[in-house]
Design an enzyme around this catalytic site. Structure first.
Site, short mmCIF file in Angstrom:
data_model
loop_
_atom_site.label_atom_id
_atom_site.label_comp_id
_atom_site.label_asym_id
_atom_site.label_seq_id
_atom_site.Cartn_x
_atom_site.Cartn_y
_atom_site.Cartn_z
CG ASP A 134 0.07 5.40 6.75
OD1 ASP A 134 0.29 4.72 7.19
OD2 ASP A 134 -0.20 5.54 5.47
CG LEU A 195 10.70 0.78 -2.67
CD1 LEU A 195 11.53 0.57 -3.65
CD2 LEU A 195 10.81 2.64 -2.71
N GLY A 196 5.72 1.08 -3.01
CA GLY A 196 4.51 0.78 -3.54
C GLY A 196 4.09 1.11 -4.96
N GLY A 323 8.86 -3.09 -3.87
CA GLY A 323 9.88 -3.26 -3.02
C GLY A 323 10.16 -4.66 -2.97
CD GLU A 376 0.55 -0.56 4.23
OE1 GLU A 376 -0.08 -1.07 3.05
OE2 GLU A 376 0.62 0.71 4.53
#
Lengths: 392, 351
Positions: A134, A195-196, A323, A376
């Site tokens: 990551d 923003l998770g 987000g 992702e």
């Protein structure tokens, strides 16, 4: 925890044939946990207790196996590879040994990823497994951004530096934004807010390269997150150890698991719960404080990165579940940024779709404001093609 | 004549100010030596007012200058703040002077008091609420100087309207954002270690670094020493060098330290501009040094994109105003001596 199965075509194209998500894994809140999968026009939703990520992985694997879709390889997101992983890698015996050495680097993430890897290897023992790291996208940050002003012998010994995370998500945003804006990647300047529901960070991109990000040596710094404190004075830790007699491990657990939105509000780590309780009830004031702090920290990081780019910003991007899914957060984050040329259109913001890119800026805005769901898993899949098949 | 007293963990300092002019100043390492000096001053000088600067104070200190009362003094050093030790040291001196300067008015000047009105969202850390309530929150530093800068900027303006960022530039740089005269954000936190890197302090770091050091067997006091006494500029240059030295050196290590420092300060300004929804003025408080002033002028040029227009180099080199008339954002460089700022505060309070 999310998961997808792709039909891989080439280095740029892969189609989703199965996808799903386990919601509220290990979350203590007002709603229950569940797992939901979609494939071939079918939806399966199981409302079940999901106390941890290994259970979530087991439930996901069970649904994939039941679907009858063959799996040829499994790719895993791995947050912190430290000095052991600078790029994606195949998980052979040596790879797994290195993974185990990385577990303390991100105590909230790496052990969970390892649990998921172990569960996936149990269910799919005959196929190759690989990890995508990551922090790789941040490896070109300038020294001024990644250096901590600590004694050299210390930084040399422990490899203390800003690594940054959420790189797979950011890679996808960097992959999509040039096409959406019509600006070549090498000229693209943007601020991206990932923003998770669990973690959150901000990255600033200058001429297509990540030049700074809010997370640092670990994923605990930067923004206020669901249970993580984000930035705090290190003297707070030392006070708790020296004067309150707490063991360092206990303080670390507190900052990782009992702080952030959960610590401030006292009742939930979920920003949606917090917003819902801001207007009435006994938790109203704590909910308002948690929300105000979340927004203030986010705004501060956006403002910082406006300076990094000297105001030359093409886009402000919001991604991941909060987000893309929470218009109130976007509205408040942009509310005092007109000085930087950032003005949001209230109506566009409220009606923005959650499943595709949307432009949210008003006509007065110099900067494009974009809501863009991240992918992702797609980036992990494409990386797998490179690692396993040598496809570039 | 006003006698001013302060302490840090190593020394006691005093200053004598008469009609706005510093007539004498000095420092002593021990309390006994400081007491002897105070007694000597009592014999030789006509001291009408005494001001004691305390760093933390506590929740009772709501104004930067308060006339000494027994209950105020009793509260000094009782807080969970990192400055409590210093406050306990000055408390002894206050008690000593109170018994000997009977006809003198005594004032306590509190550096953290201007921040008592900080919004809760700005002063809290995202830790369990109960810990915040215990005092583990941002207290801010150098409030007396930031308030002085704000007063000087507004001058005789009846209403303090506007969005102003004040920067105390020096060996321990810190930044405060003010909206209409009220602080809304501060860079220093629970301790002075938090914030922008300093002469020997690390500033903002990832807290996981602390846990890695604990895991390798380091003690809390060792970690404290490393972060507050061996980091910052010292980490790059190997010795304890101040901002002026960093700005005057041209070697690679000094350049890296300066670049990191500048970048941190610039980001802090951006963060506070976002909190304030823009910016009317940047007020820098610095030493009377051409190097530091030149650097400050160069620094504010980075804000050109906000509509800030600086004076050409060399024009009005010593004038406080760094920008031209009509600049959308104005910038000032005020040379300030803390004794003068403290004396001004005592004099105003004594009226």
């Amino acid at each position: 925890m999310s998961y997808k199965v792709f039909r891989f075509w080439n280095a740029h194209k892969a189609d989703v044939v199965f996808k799903g998500k386990a919601y509220r894994v290990g979350v203590q809140g007002t709603q229950g946990s569940y797992i939901e999968s979609f494939w071939d026009g079918k939806t399966v939703r199981n409302v079940v207790p999901i106390p941890d990520h290994r259970t979530a992985a087991s439930l996901a694997a069970e649904q994939i196996v039941k679907s009858g879709i063959p799996v040829d390889a499994v790719g895993h997101r791995f947050v912190h590879g430290g000095e052991y992983f600078k790029q994606s890698a195949l998980l052979d015996a040596a790879g797994l040994r290195k993974i185990r050495k990385c577990l303390p680097l991100a105590p909230l993430h790496n052990p969970i990823s390892y649990d998921v890897i172990q569960e996936a290897m149990r269910v799919f023992p005959q196929v190759p497994h690989y990890v995508v790291i990551d922090s790789a996208i941040h490896s070109k940050m300038p020294r001024t951004a990644y250096t901590y002003p600590l004694p050299k012998k210390l930084t040399d010994r422990y490899k203390f530096r800003r690594f940054g995370f959420h790189g797979i998500s950011y890679s996808y945003i960097c992959h999509r934004m040039p096409g959406l804006l019509g600006i070549p990647s090498r000229k693209l300047n943007m601020i991206v807010c990932h923003l998770g529901t669990g973690g959150a960070s901000v990255m600033v991109v200058k001429n297509g390269i990540s030049v700074d990000t809010s997370m640092g040596f670990s994923p605990n710094s930067g923004l206020i997150m669901s249970t993580r404190s984000g930035d705090i004075d290190p003297a707070v830790i030392l006070h708790l150890v020296r004067h309150e007699g707490l063991a360092p491990a206990r303080v670390e657990t507190m900052l990782n698991n009992a702080s952030g939105l959960r610590g401030i509000s006292g009742f939930s780590s979920d920003i949606t719960d917090i917003i819902a309780r801001m207007h009435d009830g006994p938790s109203r004031k704590r909910a308002q404080l948690a929300f105000a702090m979340y927004i203030q920290r986010l705004k501060e990081y956006i403002g910082s990165y406006v300076m990094t780019l000297q105001g030359k910003i093409d886009a402000l991007v919001f991604t991941d579940d909060i987000g893309v899914g929470n218009p109130l957060i976007r509205e408040r984050a942009c509310a005092s940024l007109s000085w930087a040329g950032i003005c949001i259109d209230q109506q566009k913001n409220l009606t923005a779709p959650k499943d595709r890119a949307a432009f949210l800026q008003s006509s007065a805005s110099r900067v494009k404001i974009v809501s863009l769901p991240t992918e992702e898993e797609l980036m992990i899949c494409l990386e797998g093609g490179r690692i396993l098949g040598g496809i570039k | 004549m006003i006698l001013l007293l302060e302490t840090d963990k190593n020394v006691f300092r005093y200053g004598l100010v008469d009609k706005g002019v510093i007539t004498e100043q000095g420092s002593w390492t021990g309390l006994a030596a400081m007491k002897r000096k105070v007694l000597a001053l009592r014999k030789s000088r006509d001291i009408r007012l005494i001001g004691y600067r305390v760093a933390g104070g506590g929740s009772r200190f709501r104004r930067s200058a308060m006339e000494r009362t027994a209950s105020l003094v009793a509260r000094l050093g009782e807080t969970s703040r990192t400055t409590a030790d210093n406050d306990r040291r000055i408390k002894e001196l206050i008690d000593f002077c109170w018994e000997r300067f009977v006809d003198t008015r005594h004032f306590i000047l509190c550096d953290a008091a201007p921040y008592s009105s900080l919004p809760e969202a700005a002063r809290s850390y995202a830790i369990p609420f109960e810990r915040t309530a215990q005092g583990l929150q941002k207290h801010g530093q150098n409030g007396i100087l930031h308030e002085w800068a704000l007063r000087t900027y507004f001058g005789s303006a009846p209403a303090r309207k506007g969005k102003v960022i004040t920067i105390l530039l020096g060996d321990s740089t810190n930044v405060v954002a003010f909206r209409n005269g009220q602080p809304v954000a501060v860079s220093n936190g629970y301790s002075v270690t938090d914030g922008i890197m300093s002469r020997t302090g690390c500033g903002w770091i990832d807290t996981s670094i602390v846990f890695r050091m604990f895991a390798s067997g380091k003690s809390a006091s060792h970690i404290q020493k490393v972060l507050s006494e061996e980091s910052g500029f010292k980490a790059f240059l190997g010795g304890s060098f101040g901002l002026s030295a960093i700005l005057s050196r041209r070697d690679a290590k000094a350049c890296l330290a300066r670049d990191i420092f500048s970048y941190q300060l610039l980001k802090c300004l951006g963060a506070y501009a976002a909190v304030l929804d823009g910016l009317d003025a940047v007020v820098i408080i610095g030493e009377d040094s051409p190097q530091v002033r030149d650097w400050a002028q160069g620094f504010v040029r980075e804000l050109t994109f906000l509509g800030l227009r600086t004076r050409p180099r060399g024009v009005g080199a010593k004038a406080p105003l760094l920008t031209v008339a009509g600049s959308a954002v104005s910038a000032y460089y005020f040379v300030c001596d803390r004794w003068q700022a403290m004396a001004e505060l005592v004099a105003v309070k004594a009226r």
